[in-house]
Design a protein around this motif. Structure first.
Motif, short mmCIF file in Angstrom:
data_model
loop_
_atom_site.label_atom_id
_atom_site.label_comp_id
_atom_site.label_asym_id
_atom_site.label_seq_id
_atom_site.Cartn_x
_atom_site.Cartn_y
_atom_site.Cartn_z
N GLU B 161 0.87 -1.16 0.07
CA GLU B 161 -0.04 0.09 -0.03
C GLU B 161 0.83 1.31 0.04
N THR B 163 0.85 4.05 -1.54
CA THR B 163 0.15 5.39 -1.52
C THR B 163 -0.90 5.60 -0.69
N ALA B 164 -1.18 4.61 0.17
CA ALA B 164 -2.20 4.66 1.18
C ALA B 164 -2.24 5.92 1.98
N PRO B 168 -2.90 13.60 -3.49
CA PRO B 168 -2.56 13.39 -4.85
C PRO B 168 -1.25 13.71 -5.35
N ALA B 171 1.11 10.98 -3.86
CA ALA B 171 0.92 9.79 -4.32
C ALA B 171 1.42 9.57 -5.78
N ARG B 175 4.34 7.12 -7.12
CA ARG B 175 4.17 6.13 -8.34
C ARG B 175 4.98 6.34 -9.35
N THR B 192 -1.98 -3.19 -3.49
CA THR B 192 -2.81 -1.73 -3.33
C THR B 192 -4.19 -2.03 -3.53
N HIS B 193 -4.91 -0.98 -3.04
CA HIS B 193 -6.26 -0.81 -3.27
C HIS B 193 -6.67 0.05 -4.27
N ASN B 194 -5.67 0.74 -4.62
CA ASN B 194 -5.97 1.95 -5.64
C ASN B 194 -5.83 1.24 -7.12
N GLU B 197 -4.10 2.96 -10.04
CA GLU B 197 -2.47 2.89 -9.60
C GLU B 197 -2.12 1.63 -10.31
N GLU B 297 -11.30 -1.54 -12.13
CA GLU B 297 -12.21 -1.77 -11.10
C GLU B 297 -13.50 -2.61 -11.45
#
Lengths: 259, 309
Positions: B161, B163-164, B168, B171, B175, B192-194, B197, B297
């Motif tokens: 994670e 960039t959790a 912005p 992050a 990245r 990640t959850h992003n 990303e 997603e």
């Protein structure tokens, strides 16, 4: 071993940056020592034979005057604090050494490095042991100087500061501190609150109190054979405690069960 | 090009509860591997297994040429890890934090100093090098934790994670830095959850929910789940052209919504000219043609919604 020294240096650096903790931990022993010297000096001027009335005297006090006995008893009582200090001084440092890492989530990146558990724990233990031993010896030196300066007669100084006391201080005190630290490390790796870890070192007060009362009653005589026997016994327990601390330090359990 | 990470039936149970089950992946050197899954799916446990922080209950893995459990110290020297929480010593300065870890990774004093300076400069923290980390923003801490993971120049990096919780701008910096590390040839295992990303950075993506649900390139995952397709925008109502499209043998499905004609086609790149010709032949005036694009997603929600079935 070099990694243990790296850990030790980092711990000491962090301790130096915590002024409050440093003062609370390292400031109290000199204050107690000064207090002991003042009370010792005042005891030399106690009136009459109040001190000795009805009390059976240990062999080393027989033949001393009333004032000498008063001072010698106070001096002998306070001489035992140098075996209590190594139990108390490291408790805060050692307990934060592991629990603090858990609390601040710094343990996982640390355990991700190629450091062995023994290296980590030796480094942590040294960070508590070194200041403890140095400070206790420094305070003991101050105490010896105070006794020498304010003893009503040289005989009193000779009764309080014996070769046996010096030997116990030099040989047994560091081992006693090491056992206390190892016990704290064992508990620290299993609890989340540093206070819990600090409490465990209190069990070591029992044998120290035994030393105090044994000495005052004349049952125990602090001499070289006693110091060496104590070193053997304490050395054995220190080894077992350190071994246990290393074996019981569960890297996985700490990472996966602690939240 | 060999594999930087290989797992064979990697499994971890905690008191009978399965956290990671029968994980089999092969991650080529120099690629970014995205590891996606809901909270509690076992992603962090997998990272800990592969970084030799915890031992597997079954199966094995080879990471950077080192088999798990055989020489974990050597394995730890070959990987860098950004843990879920940065885990920095707040009273120590940025430089002191990094120097401590550099020495734990067996760097000599001189090399440690050089590496610390290199990464502090790269991550734009050099000007704050002597400030206590406790005064740093979350983004600065995260960058410092990434620098710590790189000090010993590991070929394999685990970023949990990264960039959790970052704004912005921070992050984006992280990245960009991950992309730079990839260009340097490092293998990156990224949880990640992003999802945008992951889409941007990863060569391969695995969706994981205690076991591996699906693995592939982002394009493979999309086409595997939703098939390929084309959207044709027509001047006017698209509905009359649905029947025209259905009549073509390569169109598997067709639907209209206003001016939009959506078509599932086996091989759009080859079939689109024929499709457009047929539609124009039927009188359609075409505004433009574009591929149907599902977001990562959509892919993720479909796969996780299936509960790993």
């Amino acid at each position: 071993m070099s990694k243990a020294l790296v850990v030790f240096q980092k711990e000491w650096l962090e301790l130096r940056l915590q002024r409050g903790l440093l003062l609370a931990t390292l400031g109290v022993p000199p204050a107690i020592t000064v207090f002991a010297i003042v009370v010792f000096a005042l005891a030399g001027h106690a009136p009459g034979d109040v001190v000795t009335r009805g009390i059976p005297l240990p062999p080393d006090l027989i033949g001393l005057s009333s004032n000498e006995i008063a001072q010698a008893i106070v001096g002998k009582q306070f001489s035992v604090i140098f075996f209590l200090l190594p139990v108390f001084i490291p408790s805060v440092i050692a307990s934060y050494a592991i629990v603090g890492e858990k609390r601040d989530r710094t343990l996982e990146p640390l355990l991700a490095t190629p450091i062995r558990t023994s290296q980590l724990l030796v480094g942590k233990s040294l960070s508590a042991l070194v200041p403890t031993v140095v400070l206790t010896l420094a305070c003991a030196l101050l105490f010896v100087a105070g006794i020498a300066l304010w003893a009503v007669t040289p005989r009193v100084a000779g009764v309080v500061i014996t070769p046996g006391w010096v030997a116990v201080l030099a040989v047994d005190m560091p081992l006693l501190a090491l056992i206390g630290i190892a016990l704290i490390v064992i508990v620290s790796s299993r609890v989340n609150d540093p206070r819990t870890a600090q409490q465990v070192s209190a069990v070591l007060i029992v044998p120290v109190l035994g030393l105090l009362f044994g000495q005052l009653s004349g049952v125990l005589v602090l001499n070289l054979p006693f110091a060496l026997l104590g070193a053997l016994v304490l050395g054995f327990f220190a080894f077992v405690a350190l071994r246990l601390a290393t074996d019981l330090f569960g890297r996985e359990a700490i990472l996966t069960r602690w939240r | 090009m060999g594999n930087a990470i290989e797992t064979h039936g990697l499994t971890r149970r905690f008191d009978g509860r399965v956290a990671v089950e029968d994980l089999n992946v092969a991650i080529p050197e120099g690629t970014v591997f995205g590891f996606l899954g809901p909270n509690g799916a076992g992603k962090t446990t997998t990272v800990r297994l592969l970084a030799a922080l915890i031992a597997p209950s079954a199966g094995d893995a080879i990471v950077a040429g080192h088999r798990l459990g055989a020489d974990d110290d050597a394995l730890r020297r070959s990987v860098g890890i950004l843990t879920e929480s940065p885990g920095l010593y707040e009273r120590l300065s940025a430089r002191q934090n990094l120097t401590y870890f550099a020495r734990l990774y067996d760097l000599t004093t001189g090399r440690a100093a050089k590496q610390v300076e290199r990464y502090l400069r790269m991550l734009e923290l050099w000007d704050r090098r002597d400030d206590p980390v406790g005064t740093f923003s979350k983004g600065m801490r995260q960058k410092l934790a990434i620098a710590r993971a790189l000090l010993h120049e590991p070929p394999v990096l685990f970023l949990d994670e990264p960039t959790a919780g970052l704004d912005p701008e921070a992050a984006r910096t992280v990245r960009d830095f991950v992309a730079l590390l990839r260009r340097e040839g490092r293998t990156i295992f990224l949880t990640t959850h992003n999802l945008p990303e992951a889409d941007e950075l990863c060569d391969t993506i695995a969706v994981f929910q205690r076991h591996l649900v699906r693995v592939g390139t982002p394009t493979e995952l999309r086409s595997g789940l939703f098939g390929a397709g084309t959207v044709v925008r027509i001047v006017g109502d698209a509905r009359p052209f649905v029947a025209v499209a259905h009549a073509l043998p390569f169109v598997r499905d067709a639907g209209a919504d206003g001016e939009r004609l959506s078509l599932r086609i086996d091989d759009p790149e080859a079939r689109n000219p024929e499709l457009i010709e047929a539609l124009m032949g039927a009188g359609a005036r075409i505004r433009y043609v574009e591929p149907i694009r599902h977001s990562l997603e959509d892919v993720y929600l479909r796969l996780v919604g299936q509960g790993g079935k």
